[in-house]
Design a protein around this motif. Structure first.
Motif, mmCIF file in Angstrom:
data_model
loop_
_atom_site.group_PDB
_atom_site.id
_atom_site.type_symbol
_atom_site.label_atom_id
_atom_site.label_comp_id
_atom_site.label_asym_id
_atom_site.label_seq_id
_atom_site.Cartn_x
_atom_site.Cartn_y
_atom_site.Cartn_z
ATOM 1 N N UNK A 18 -1.080 -12.578 0.726
ATOM 2 C CA UNK A 18 0.063 -11.843 1.267
ATOM 3 C C UNK A 18 -0.220 -10.360 1.122
ATOM 4 N N UNK A 19 0.063 -9.579 2.173
ATOM 5 C CA UNK A 19 -0.320 -8.169 2.186
ATOM 6 C C UNK A 19 0.823 -7.262 2.613
ATOM 7 N N UNK A 20 0.748 -6.009 2.200
ATOM 8 C CA UNK A 20 1.646 -4.957 2.674
ATOM 9 C C UNK A 20 0.873 -3.642 2.561
ATOM 10 N N UNK A 21 1.237 -2.667 3.383
ATOM 11 C CA UNK A 21 0.612 -1.354 3.301
ATOM 12 C C UNK A 21 1.451 -0.452 2.406
ATOM 13 N N UNK A 22 0.829 0.050 1.355
ATOM 14 C CA UNK A 22 1.448 0.965 0.404
ATOM 15 C C UNK A 22 1.156 2.387 0.869
ATOM 16 N N UNK A 23 2.202 3.186 1.032
ATOM 17 C CA UNK A 23 2.016 4.572 1.447
ATOM 18 C C UNK A 23 1.578 5.410 0.253
ATOM 19 N N UNK A 24 0.458 6.094 0.401
ATOM 20 C CA UNK A 24 -0.088 6.942 -0.664
ATOM 21 C C UNK A 24 0.157 8.397 -0.266
ATOM 22 N N UNK A 25 1.099 9.078 -0.943
ATOM 23 C CA UNK A 25 1.413 10.467 -0.588
ATOM 24 C C UNK A 25 0.167 11.354 -0.624
ATOM 25 N N UNK A 26 0.072 12.209 0.362
ATOM 26 C CA UNK A 26 -1.052 13.133 0.419
ATOM 27 C C UNK A 26 -2.315 12.527 0.988
ATOM 28 N N UNK A 27 -2.273 11.235 1.314
ATOM 29 C CA UNK A 27 -3.471 10.570 1.825
ATOM 30 C C UNK A 27 -3.097 9.727 3.047
ATOM 31 N N UNK A 28 -3.036 8.436 2.882
ATOM 32 C CA UNK A 28 -2.766 7.526 3.996
ATOM 33 C C UNK A 28 -2.073 6.290 3.432
ATOM 34 N N UNK A 29 -2.459 5.122 3.888
ATOM 35 C CA UNK A 29 -1.938 3.880 3.322
ATOM 36 C C UNK A 29 -3.076 3.122 2.661
ATOM 37 N N UNK A 30 -2.700 2.245 1.740
ATOM 38 C CA UNK A 30 -3.656 1.414 1.024
ATOM 39 C C UNK A 30 -3.101 -0.002 1.022
ATOM 40 N N UNK A 31 -3.945 -0.964 1.259
ATOM 41 C CA UNK A 31 -3.511 -2.350 1.251
ATOM 42 C C UNK A 31 -3.180 -2.785 -0.172
ATOM 43 N N UNK A 32 -2.012 -3.374 -0.341
ATOM 44 C CA UNK A 32 -1.609 -4.013 -1.598
ATOM 45 C C UNK A 32 -1.489 -5.489 -1.267
ATOM 46 N N UNK A 33 -2.108 -6.345 -2.060
ATOM 47 C CA UNK A 33 -2.075 -7.758 -1.701
ATOM 48 C C UNK A 33 -2.045 -8.673 -2.911
ATOM 49 N N UNK A 34 -1.509 -9.861 -2.666
ATOM 50 C CA UNK A 34 -1.513 -10.950 -3.628
ATOM 51 C C UNK A 34 -2.496 -11.978 -3.085
ATOM 52 N N UNK A 35 -3.682 -12.091 -3.690
ATOM 53 C CA UNK A 35 -4.678 -13.000 -3.143
ATOM 54 C C UNK A 35 -4.256 -14.470 -3.265
ATOM 55 N N UNK A 36 -4.688 -15.257 -2.301
ATOM 56 C CA UNK A 36 -4.460 -16.701 -2.320
ATOM 57 C C UNK A 36 -5.641 -17.413 -2.982
ATOM 58 N N UNK A 37 -6.523 -16.650 -3.572
ATOM 59 C CA UNK A 37 -7.714 -17.175 -4.255
ATOM 60 C C UNK A 37 -7.752 -16.604 -5.666
ATOM 61 N N UNK A 38 -8.573 -17.151 -6.494
ATOM 62 C CA UNK A 38 -8.763 -16.617 -7.848
ATOM 63 C C UNK A 38 -9.746 -15.455 -7.765
ATOM 64 N N UNK A 39 -9.287 -14.214 -7.997
ATOM 65 C CA UNK A 39 -10.185 -13.053 -7.879
ATOM 66 C C UNK A 39 -11.353 -13.141 -8.864
ATOM 67 N N UNK A 40 -12.581 -13.014 -8.368
ATOM 68 C CA UNK A 40 -13.743 -13.047 -9.251
ATOM 69 C C UNK A 40 -13.671 -12.007 -10.364
ATOM 70 N N UNK A 41 -13.007 -10.876 -10.120
ATOM 71 C CA UNK A 41 -12.900 -9.818 -11.135
ATOM 72 C C UNK A 41 -12.136 -10.294 -12.362
ATOM 73 N N UNK A 42 -11.323 -11.337 -12.213
ATOM 74 C CA UNK A 42 -10.531 -11.834 -13.339
ATOM 75 C C UNK A 42 -11.119 -13.075 -13.996
ATOM 76 N N UNK A 43 -12.259 -13.537 -13.476
ATOM 77 C CA UNK A 43 -12.914 -14.714 -14.056
ATOM 78 C C UNK A 43 -13.518 -14.358 -15.398
ATOM 79 N N UNK A 44 -13.489 -15.308 -16.335
ATOM 80 C CA UNK A 44 -14.097 -15.019 -17.656
ATOM 81 C C UNK A 44 -15.596 -14.857 -17.587
#
Length: 128
Positions: free
Chosen positions: A102-128
């Motif tokens: 699930x995704x939404x665009x987060x407005x970043x003041x002074x820049x542009x937008x950045x994707x904010x998302x809740x992954x439907x997968x297990x993020x490798x960055x959080x794997x032990x």
């Protein structure tokens, strides 16, 4: 050995963008001097995507001229949006359901937008 993935955001108002990351996202940071804040972002990962794709189950075909993209992932998109909104964050558009999360665009003041998302997968960055 590589020890850090350092991401750069180029902003037309760097002070506003730094204030957003410091005050709204509340990312821990260090000042390298003269107000140049470097933010700790926690675990990170790199995904490699093709720059063009055919139509199919993922929707219409297309391409991008982007070489790099920065997104923020969370474990509960609705709760994260509510918390960030309480600190002044705004969002561009509605939440979108993608096959990969699930995704939404987060407005970043002074820049542009950045994707904010809740992954439907297990993020490798959080794997032990």
């Amino acid at each position: 050995m590589i020890t850090v993935l350092h991401t750069l955001i180029y902003a037309h108002d760097a002070d506003a963008t730094r204030a957003f990351f410091r005050d709204v996202l509340q990312l821990p940071h260090g000042d390298t001097g003269g107000g140049w804040l470097i933010f700790k972002t926690g675990p990170s990962e790199i995904g490699v995507h093709p720059d063009r794709w055919d139509s199919g189950d993922e929707g219409p075909g297309g391409r991008t001229t982007q070489a790099f993209d920065v997104s923020l992932a969370c474990d509960d998109l609705d709760a994260t949006m509510a918390e960030l909104a309480s600190r002044g964050a705004t969002f561009a558009g509605e939440v979108q359901e993608q096959g990969w999360g699930r995704t939404v665009l987060l407005e970043v003041p002074g820049a542009s937008t950045m994707l904010l998302y809740q992954p439907a997968y297990d993020p490798p960055a959080l794997m032990p």
